[in-house]
Design an enzyme around this catalytic site. Sequence first.
Site, PDB file in Angstrom:
ATOM      1  N   HIS A   7       0.811  -1.218   0.000  1.00  0.00           N
ATOM      2  CA  HIS A   7       0.000   0.000   0.000  1.00  0.00           C
ATOM      3  C   HIS A   7       0.851   1.279   0.000  1.00  0.00           C
ATOM      4  O   HIS A   7       0.667   2.152  -0.838  1.00  0.00           O
ATOM      5  CB  HIS A   7      -0.891   0.039   1.255  1.00  0.00           C
ATOM      6  CG  HIS A   7      -1.775  -1.156   1.440  1.00  0.00           C
ATOM      7  ND1 HIS A   7      -2.973  -1.320   0.780  1.00  0.00           N
ATOM      8  CD2 HIS A   7      -1.638  -2.230   2.242  1.00  0.00           C
ATOM      9  CE1 HIS A   7      -3.537  -2.449   1.169  1.00  0.00           C
ATOM     10  NE2 HIS A   7      -2.754  -3.032   2.045  1.00  0.00           N
TER      11      HIS A   7
HETATM   12  O1  RIB Z   1      -4.784   0.304   4.862  1.00  0.00           O
HETATM   13  C1  RIB Z   1      -3.405   0.190   4.660  1.00  0.00           C
HETATM   14  C2  RIB Z   1      -2.678   1.213   5.468  1.00  0.00           C
HETATM   15  O2  RIB Z   1      -2.858   0.956   6.845  1.00  0.00           O
HETATM   16  C3  RIB Z   1      -1.159   1.178   5.259  1.00  0.00           C
HETATM   17  O3  RIB Z   1      -0.635   2.459   5.447  1.00  0.00           O
HETATM   18  C4  RIB Z   1      -0.684   0.274   6.345  1.00  0.00           C
HETATM   19  O4  RIB Z   1       0.669   0.562   6.741  1.00  0.00           O
HETATM   20  C5  RIB Z   1      -1.625   0.648   7.447  1.00  0.00           C
HETATM   21  O5  RIB Z   1      -1.113   1.813   8.081  1.00  0.00           O
END
Ligand code: RIB
Length: 309
Positions: A238
Amino acid sequence: MNKIPVWLDTDIGVDDSIAFLVLNKQKNLDLKGISAVAGNVELDFTYPNARNICCFVGADYPVYKGADKPMFVEPQTAHTIHGEEGLGRAKLPVSDAPETDIPAWDAIYNAAVEAKGELRLIAVGPLTNVAITISKYPQIRGLLKQILIMGGAAVGGNVTPAAEYNIYADPQAAQIVFKSGIPLVMCGLDVTMEAYMTPEEVYELGAVDSPVCRFFGDSTIDVLNFYERGSLPGLCLHDVCPVLYLTHPELFSGKEAGVYVETRGTITRGKTITDLMSDKKFPEKNAFVVLEVDRDGFSAMVSDILRSY
Ligand code: RIB
Ligand code: CA
């Protein structure tokens, strides 16, 4: 080459750490500082994690402590995914760098002033630090060139069916950012769930005999198992998305849209409401919503960068 001044705000957890490792190798980015925020795990871990990963790669970026809890809602961590200390099974050397003595919001503002309006803020955790900065220094609206976030989703969620973690964890902070008027790039789940490495790609990279690739393998193994149990196609990176969107936009596509945050709902708390698919549009298109990625190119680039250490 004129480097782009950037700042990284992070709840450094597993995908955050990969985002840092990718960012650190971008020759056209000048990382001015890192701020830690509570999120995936407590600030007591995210702050040393940020310091220690800099030490791990021999970098001397200043690291600042930010918020240890959301602005209004109760903290919600993600230890089940990121592990006890936020980096899965990986262990990092302990940094002996001098501690910084100002809070994240003051450091971010100072960096924005120094960059004379060119600073881009990459935020890959709950937006608490960013919202506090904007609230304490409203004049930063004219100084921050862009905020690029990992957060939200035009469709779906990963904490509830409506909300993505970073927005859900501090919805009021997110709303402050979305209403700030600062140019915003939103890398939500729409693109980040497609920005994955297959299990085979993860195992192959983790098996490379180098400290960084071993770190990658140790930090991601449990997260990969989590995704596989949920019958997802692989390891979603992500937080790497906003970094590579800034340096390699050709890998991505998206649309301008109006985006605002539900802060009072129960079922819908933390939902990023976009007008992408609705006839009724918000008055302003306040964000560029990244929707698609060239997965093969993304995965190969991350792999090449981590192998280059
Ligand atoms: O939903 C994904 C996000 O939430 C990413 O930034 C992961 O590191 C968590 O913080
Ligand atoms: Ca994160």
